[in-house]
Design a protein around this motif. Structure first.
Motif, PDB file in Angstrom:
ATOM      1  N   HIS A 205      91.248  66.090  28.241  1.00 50.78           N
ATOM      2  CA  HIS A 205      92.506  66.723  27.848  1.00 50.78           C
ATOM      3  C   HIS A 205      92.300  68.146  27.324  1.00 50.78           C
ATOM      4  N   ALA A 206      91.197  68.778  27.720  1.00 53.06           N
ATOM      5  CA  ALA A 206      90.909  70.174  27.365  1.00 53.06           C
ATOM      6  C   ALA A 206      90.913  70.406  25.857  1.00 53.06           C
ATOM      7  N   LYS A 207      90.430  69.404  25.110  1.00 42.34           N
ATOM      8  CA  LYS A 207      90.283  69.595  23.672  1.00 42.34           C
ATOM      9  C   LYS A 207      88.891  70.098  23.297  1.00 42.34           C
ATOM     10  N   TYR A 208      87.929  69.998  24.241  1.00 40.68           N
ATOM     11  CA  TYR A 208      86.577  70.536  24.066  1.00 40.68           C
ATOM     12  C   TYR A 208      85.904  69.986  22.808  1.00 40.68           C
ATOM     13  N   ASP A 209      86.058  68.697  22.565  1.00 40.72           N
ATOM     14  CA  ASP A 209      85.577  68.137  21.299  1.00 40.72           C
ATOM     15  C   ASP A 209      84.624  66.957  21.463  1.00 40.72           C
ATOM     16  N   THR A 210      84.159  66.705  22.699  1.00 43.68           N
ATOM     17  CA  THR A 210      83.314  65.533  22.950  1.00 43.68           C
ATOM     18  C   THR A 210      82.055  65.946  23.700  1.00 43.68           C
ATOM     19  N   LEU A 211      80.903  65.745  23.090  1.00 39.52           N
ATOM     20  CA  LEU A 211      79.623  66.094  23.710  1.00 39.52           C
ATOM     21  C   LEU A 211      78.839  64.828  24.024  1.00 39.52           C
ATOM     22  N   ARG A 212      78.490  64.672  25.305  1.00 41.50           N
ATOM     23  CA  ARG A 212      77.701  63.523  25.734  1.00 41.50           C
ATOM     24  C   ARG A 212      76.289  63.972  26.108  1.00 41.50           C
ATOM     25  N   LEU A 213      75.372  63.017  26.047  1.00 41.59           N
ATOM     26  CA  LEU A 213      73.966  63.274  26.341  1.00 41.59           C
ATOM     27  C   LEU A 213      73.469  62.243  27.348  1.00 41.59           C
ATOM     28  N   TYR A 214      72.798  62.734  28.393  1.00 43.02           N
ATOM     29  CA  TYR A 214      72.193  61.882  29.409  1.00 43.02           C
ATOM     30  C   TYR A 214      70.698  62.216  29.509  1.00 43.02           C
ATOM     31  N   TYR A 215      69.922  61.279  30.068  1.00 42.55           N
ATOM     32  CA  TYR A 215      68.505  61.548  30.296  1.00 42.55           C
ATOM     33  C   TYR A 215      68.047  60.843  31.571  1.00 42.55           C
ATOM     34  N   ALA A 216      66.927  61.335  32.118  1.00 45.25           N
ATOM     35  CA  ALA A 216      66.375  60.766  33.355  1.00 45.25           C
ATOM     36  C   ALA A 216      64.886  61.069  33.430  1.00 45.25           C
ATOM     37  N   ASP A 217      64.147  60.222  34.101  1.00 43.96           N
ATOM     38  CA  ASP A 217      62.718  60.470  34.329  1.00 43.96           C
ATOM     39  C   ASP A 217      62.512  61.458  35.476  1.00 43.96           C
ATOM     40  N   GLU A 218      63.407  61.410  36.467  1.00 45.38           N
ATOM     41  CA  GLU A 218      63.324  62.305  37.614  1.00 45.38           C
ATOM     42  C   GLU A 218      64.576  63.178  37.663  1.00 45.38           C
ATOM     43  N   LEU A 219      64.438  64.371  38.230  1.00 42.29           N
ATOM     44  CA  LEU A 219      65.547  65.315  38.275  1.00 42.29           C
ATOM     45  C   LEU A 219      66.763  64.722  38.978  1.00 42.29           C
ATOM     46  N   THR A 220      66.551  64.001  40.049  1.00 46.17           N
ATOM     47  CA  THR A 220      67.663  63.439  40.804  1.00 46.17           C
ATOM     48  C   THR A 220      68.123  62.076  40.271  1.00 46.17           C
ATOM     49  N   GLY A 221      67.524  61.632  39.161  1.00 41.42           N
ATOM     50  CA  GLY A 221      67.975  60.412  38.525  1.00 41.42           C
ATOM     51  C   GLY A 221      67.146  59.195  38.878  1.00 41.42           C
ATOM     52  N   PRO A 222      67.649  58.036  38.452  1.00 39.66           N
ATOM     53  CA  PRO A 222      68.978  57.797  37.898  1.00 39.66           C
ATOM     54  C   PRO A 222      69.142  58.352  36.474  1.00 39.66           C
ATOM     55  N   TRP A 223      70.348  58.864  36.194  1.00 39.61           N
ATOM     56  CA  TRP A 223      70.681  59.410  34.893  1.00 39.61           C
ATOM     57  C   TRP A 223      71.357  58.347  34.041  1.00 39.61           C
ATOM     58  N   ILE A 224      70.899  58.237  32.794  1.00 38.51           N
ATOM     59  CA  ILE A 224      71.357  57.199  31.870  1.00 38.51           C
ATOM     60  C   ILE A 224      72.016  57.870  30.672  1.00 38.51           C
ATOM     61  N   GLU A 225      73.181  57.371  30.279  1.00 41.55           N
ATOM     62  CA  GLU A 225      73.798  57.918  29.071  1.00 41.55           C
ATOM     63  C   GLU A 225      73.047  57.415  27.848  1.00 41.55           C
ATOM     64  N   HIS A 226      72.786  58.326  26.918  1.00 35.88           N
ATOM     65  CA  HIS A 226      72.041  58.012  25.703  1.00 35.88           C
ATOM     66  C   HIS A 226      72.842  57.033  24.843  1.00 35.88           C
ATOM     67  N   PRO A 227      72.159  56.092  24.178  1.00 31.00           N
ATOM     68  CA  PRO A 227      72.886  55.114  23.350  1.00 31.00           C
ATOM     69  C   PRO A 227      73.638  55.735  22.174  1.00 31.00           C
TER      70      PRO A 227
END
Length: 326
Positions: A205-227
């Motif tokens: 909703h364009a509030k710009y107030d939520t920051l998420r973090l992901y990580y992966a062992d390889e550049l192309t993934g799979p990408w996992i959302e941080h707990p």
């Protein structure tokens, strides 16, 4: 010309309103003191790009030998540009290559442009190097295994898309979607402790107030959302990424846009003190406003600043491409 001057004066008056305390601004808006919403008070901001220097990744200022801005919309020669912003650069041998958003007036969407420089002072615009049927911005360019990659913002496509240079710096090929299914703004990738990490803002909703973090062992993934993700929730002061994440040995600095009381206000910095697949801790850096608008309210960055891409020079000093608006 007189209409342009009048519009600038109106913008300055609006900006002076924004210098009031957040509590007072909220109270005035609740009482309907303003005939229009606060963000609508400022019309047609003029974004451009500058070069700053510093003694550390936390203290930057305009370089004395640089006449900022170094790139403006009228420097773009192959399309009619409404703005230039979100610069990222990479140095190859003795040449700097800068990639940045161009808002194309004809297509009404962002596209990725290229400029080059031998000294990071004088920049020569080249061409648009990447355009899609959806809006592009924030062309986060980086090098991995002697190959050049780019992750631009592709929020309209509801995905984080990885591109690879098939012929650097002008030809880029889509590789894969790293993460899909939501609005992803300003994805910022970095490598630390033999893993890939990625910050991205996700409030739809364009509030710009939520920051998420992901990580992966390889550049192309799979990408996992941080707990611990979202690591920022409900705070527009410190959620939306503002440029390249700096990794110096075990020290990690993330830059964030301060999007309150309006978008593109200033850039702040946080140091990440713990980063593992299970834990995340950070602290705001003392004197954390890394980029602020011109104190006079005038000049190319009199309205605000919202982006920085810092690079360490061989002599230990720092150089960064930044943007600002008025």
């Amino acid at each position: 010309m007189q209409d342009i001057k009048l519009e600038k004066i109106k913008n300055k008056l609006a900006l002076s309103i924004y210098k009031l305390s957040p509590e007072l601004l909220n109270w005035l808006e609740r009482k309907r003191f303003f005939k229009r919403s606060l963000p609508d008070l400022i019309k047609n901001p003029q974004w451009s790009i500058g070069i700053y220097v510093g003694q550390s990744p936390l203290k930057f200022m305009a370089a004395k030998n640089v006449k900022n801005p170094v790139l403006e919309c009228h420097d773009v020669s192959d399309v009619t540009a409404e703005l230039v912003a979100d610069p990222f650069m990479v140095k190859v041998e003795q040449t700097w290559y800068m990639f940045f958003e161009i808002y194309n007036q004809q297509t009404r969407k962002g596209e990725i442009g290229l400029a080059v420089s031998q000294d990071a002072v004088k920049w020569d615009y080249q061409q648009i190097v990447l355009a899609e049927k959806f809006h592009l911005s924030y062309p986060y360019v980086f090098v991995w295994m002697n190959e050049y990659y780019m992750i631009p913002e592709t929020g309209e496509a509801k995905s984080i898309r990885l591109y690879k240079a098939s012929k650097f710096p002008t030809h880029w090929t889509f590789v894969d979607n790293l993460v899909s299914g939501s609005v992803f703004l300003d994805p910022s990738i970095f490598r630390y402790d033999n893993r890939w990490w990625l910050f991205v803002e996700t409030n739809p909703h364009a509030k710009y107030d939520t920051l998420r973090l992901y990580y992966a062992d390889e550049l192309t993934g799979p990408w996992i959302e941080h707990p611990k993700s979202p690591i920022i929730n409900g705070n527009p002061h410190i959620a939306r990424p503002a440029g390249r994440v700096v990794v110096m040995h075990d020290r990690i600095i993330r830059y964030t846009q301060d999007c309150y009381p309006f978008y593109g206000m200033q850039v702040r910095a946080f140091e990440i003190t713990e980063l593992t697949p299970t834990n995340y801790q950070e602290k705001e850096v003392e004197g954390a406003s890394v980029l602020t608008p011109s104190p006079t309210g005038f000049g190319w960055n009199g309205g605000g600043m919202h982006h920085i891409d810092p690079h360490l020079n061989e002599d230990g000093t720092w150089i960064a491409c930044v943007d600002g608006w008025v």
